[in-house]
Design a protein around this motif. Structure first.
Motif, PDB file in Angstrom:
ATOM      1  N   SER A  15      13.051  -9.411   7.410  1.00 51.00           N
ATOM      2  CA  SER A  15      11.617  -9.097   7.473  1.00 51.00           C
ATOM      3  C   SER A  15      10.989  -9.669   8.733  1.00 51.00           C
ATOM      4  O   SER A  15      10.150  -9.027   9.376  1.00 51.00           O
ATOM      5  CB  SER A  15      10.901  -9.651   6.234  1.00 51.00           C
ATOM      6  N   TYR A  34      12.168  -7.644  11.797  1.00 46.77           N
ATOM      7  CA  TYR A  34      11.259  -6.506  11.937  1.00 46.77           C
ATOM      8  C   TYR A  34      10.016  -6.918  12.739  1.00 46.77           C
ATOM      9  O   TYR A  34       9.668  -6.321  13.749  1.00 46.77           O
ATOM     10  CB  TYR A  34      10.809  -6.036  10.552  1.00 46.77           C
ATOM     11  N   PHE A  90      17.216  -0.318   6.995  1.00 45.20           N
ATOM     12  CA  PHE A  90      16.872  -1.286   8.034  1.00 45.20           C
ATOM     13  C   PHE A  90      17.030  -0.668   9.422  1.00 45.20           C
ATOM     14  O   PHE A  90      16.185  -0.861  10.304  1.00 45.20           O
ATOM     15  CB  PHE A  90      17.758  -2.528   7.906  1.00 45.20           C
ATOM     16  N   LEU A 116      14.009  -0.168  11.997  1.00 45.05           N
ATOM     17  CA  LEU A 116      14.074  -0.939  13.231  1.00 45.05           C
ATOM     18  C   LEU A 116      13.840  -0.046  14.447  1.00 45.05           C
ATOM     19  O   LEU A 116      13.019  -0.368  15.320  1.00 45.05           O
ATOM     20  CB  LEU A 116      15.441  -1.631  13.331  1.00 45.05           C
ATOM     21  N   TRP A 131       4.258  -2.698  10.903  1.00 46.00           N
ATOM     22  CA  TRP A 131       5.220  -3.623  10.280  1.00 46.00           C
ATOM     23  C   TRP A 131       5.159  -3.487   8.761  1.00 46.00           C
ATOM     24  O   TRP A 131       6.193  -3.357   8.084  1.00 46.00           O
ATOM     25  CB  TRP A 131       4.926  -5.057  10.712  1.00 46.00           C
TER      26      TRP A 131
END
Length: 461
Positions: free
Chosen positions: A178, A181, A224, A228, A286
């Motif tokens: 997290s 990110y 992910f 990303l 985000w």
């Protein structure tokens, strides 16, 4: 990934770890990836279809130009105050050129720089504007500003400053996905304050590939990975609105605004109004990607150690990095001070942003080879956008279109106009580059705004 490293200059990890990204594929794997006997027919078929498409849209653009140029003069436009806006021969020709340029820019059947050159040549050949005016716009101060910002981005990438900053950030955020990110998004947004967002994306991409390789060695896409890389692209756009160095659209828009409204918007003034928007968008993105593409794993074991080794492989801070950082930050400081120091307020921002290019040549940080590697195709795009936009404005074509389009918003609330223009530009930028979209929409919108009680600054920002 290997190609990405070569372009961005990301050094190989001197101590590869399991699941890492170093090395070339094995011969067997290379054979699986590329089969000449399969690729050749596909390329021939694609080429044939592509040629038909290319020819069709080239002819479509030329047909639209001819149709509008030879068509009878349309009726005059009359604004609510009774003022008449006629369409002169030059204005009608400017509209014809507008349709030609828009068609070729949208379809990209010819290089965008070649379309821009066509804009200047057509104005001169068909006597739409004097050749001096048409071609001078290609090197408008706003275009020079963009060139200077491109050189700054190139220097930061060449000297390794962007990699050094990226490694420090990754080491700081640690191994929680997290926070990775968030760290990658904030770093991307921050770099767009001093570099073009496309250059930032090209620099950050191989770093993210290396991060993702430690996350998984499976070929199946992960949430992910999607978050990303898509997040990096979205955030690069969000951060690029904050300063004039983040993207060319800001400099081009300010150039149009100064020409049409007679008022200049400074570097700091733009940043003052746009930084809250860019910052909020970064954190909203985000949160969006954490919800839509939540990482399957909580941590990436070994990331911090690998980043530390990569950072160590860069060695101590080099002379070129120090010079580049001091020169660029100095020029940004002067740009910001123009809004507060009357003595330098009249100095053009383009001259200030070009000073780093000169100084970095003098200090031998960059060479002639780097200058020649600049994407002149993109620079010509900016010049062509300025030329067609000012052509529409100076010939009166933009005023004629704007007054005719006023009927769409007659009796409506001013917010309807603002949201309508926003939606139009939003859709348009999904098909053509931002600068071209500005050249198409801004001259007309600036004419319409006063009739609907909208400040021109609202249209600009």
């Amino acid at each position: 990934e290997t190609g990405g490293r070569g372009k961005a200059g990301l050094p190989e990890d001197p101590h590869p770890t399991a699941g890492g990204t170093g090395g070339s594929p094995e011969p067997d794997e290379q054979k699986k990836r590329f089969r000449p006997e399969q690729a050749k027919p596909a390329r021939a078929e694609d080429k044939g279809g592509g040629e038909w498409k290319r020819t069709f849209f080239i002819l479509l653009g030329l047909a639209l130009f001819t149709l509008v140029y030879l068509a009878p003069t349309p009726p005059d436009a009359i604004d609510p105050q009774g003022e008449v806006f006629g369409l002169s021969r030059e204005a009608k020709a400017a509209l014809a050129l507008f349709f030609l340029a828009a068609t070729w820019w949208v379809t990209e059947v010819v290089p965008i720089g070649v379309t821009s050159i066509t804009i200047g040549v057509t104005q001169a050949l068909f006597l739409i504007r004097p050749a001096r005016d048409a071609f001078t716009d290609f090197f408008d101060p706003s275009v020079w500003f963009i060139f200077g910002s491109l050189m700054i981005g190139m220097v930061f990438t060449k000297t390794g400053l962007t990699r050094r900053l990226a490694y420090k950030m990754l080491y700081f955020v640690g191994e929680r996905t997290s926070m990775i990110y968030l760290g990658c998004f904030v770093m991307t947004s921050a770099l767009t304050l001093i570099m073009a967002h496309t250059a930032v994306a090209a620099t950050i991409y191989p770093l993210l590939v290396a991060v993702y390789a430690l996350y998984t060695d499976e070929k199946k896409p992960t949430k992910f990975g999607k978050g990303l890389f898509m997040g990096m692209a979205f955030v690069a756009g969000a951060g690029s609105i904050i300063t004039l160095l983040g993207a060319a659209r800001g400099a081009v828009a300010l150039g149009f605004f100064a020409e049409t409204e007679g008022r200049s918007v400074g570097f700091f003034e733009l940043t003052w109004y746009m930084w809250p928007v860019g910052l909020i968008m970064t954190f909203l993105l985000w949160g969006f990607f954490m919800i839509v593409y939540p990482p399957e794993k909580k941590t990436i074991p070994g990331l911090r150690d690998r980043v530390a080794r990569l950072n160590e492989s860069l060695g101590p801070v080099k002379r070129e990095e120090i010079i580049a950082l001091v020169v660029v930050l100095g020029s940004i400081a002067v740009l910001s001070l123009r809004s507060f120091v009357p003595a330098i307020a009249s100095v053009d921002k383009s001259a200030i942003i070009l000073m780093p290019t000169i100084l970095l040549f003098l200090f031998k940080v960059i060479s002639l080879e780097e200058l020649e590697s600049t994407s002149w195709n993109i620079v010509f795009l900016f010049g062509g956008a300025m030329s067609i936009g000012l052509c529409l404005w100076q010939t009166g074509a933009a005023s004629w279109m704007a007054v005719h389009w006023l009927t769409l918003f007659e009796g409506g609330h001013w917010l309807l106009f603002v949201m309508g223009m926003s939606a139009f530009v939003l859709v348009l930028t999904n098909f053509i580059m931002n600068v071209a979209a500005i050249a198409i929409s801004m001259p007309v919108a600036l004419v319409m705004a006063p009739y609907l009680g909208v400040s021109p600054e609202v249209i600009l920002f």
